[in-house]
Design an enzyme around this catalytic site. Sequence first.
Site, PDB file in Angstrom:
ATOM      1  CG  ASP A  65       7.645   7.900   8.149  1.00  0.00           C
ATOM      2  OD1 ASP A  65       7.304   7.079   8.876  1.00  0.00           O
ATOM      3  OD2 ASP A  65       7.993   9.131   8.901  1.00  0.00           O
ATOM      4  CE  LYS A 162      -3.661  -1.311   3.617  1.00  0.00           C
ATOM      5  NZ  LYS A 162      -3.097  -1.531   5.023  1.00  0.00           N
TER       6      LYS A 162
END
Length: 189
Positions: A65, A162
């Site tokens: 999450d 990233k």
Amino acid sequence: MKLKVITSNPGKVKEFQRSFEDMGVEMEHLHLPYDEIQTSELEEVVRKGMDEIRSKGVNDFIIDDSGLFINALKGFPGVYSAYGQKTIGNKGILRLMEGVKDRSAVFKCCIGCDIGGRTIIVTGECPGYILDSERGNEGFGYDPIFTHDNERSFAEIGVEEKNVISHRGNAVALLRERLISEGLIGPKN
Ligand code: IMP
């Protein structure tokens, strides 16, 4: 060794697969919806999700999450990041941040792994700032309004860069370290 990646996003399965390939860990996609409880902590969402999944008789799995926590907004959108995108979006966040001096924020990713009867939970972070306007065309979600280096947004740096510095990249690296140091996985052969 096989682990189920429980997610609605097949892209995440590929990411885990790539990161654990050299350890001989096979990742298998399992779509199994679970409740995301209302709390301000990602780790609690993950812990409760793991309990629910185990109560359905499923073991040896990974869930995760993530969210963007903006300090001036007391951590909002945080655990509500997906909902924040669907409702106010990046434009709404920029409006909330108009004239705000403290632009610091942190992306967090919490991964829970159930493996051989053990529970490992790690959280990766990537600190940065909220920009004044949206920039760049790559990535997804809050990428166009977040910068880690105060120069380029996450939507301008490209996926390769990233992945190295992101909250998710950091969390995956932490999980690898923990699983290796606890002798739960090892190099192939
Ligand atoms: P998830 O838990 O990884 O599905 O992330 C929840 C929400 O947080 C997503 O729907 C996005 O809005 C936001 N989010 C998570 N990771 C990122 C990221 O790397 N870039 C931009 N937004 C993200």
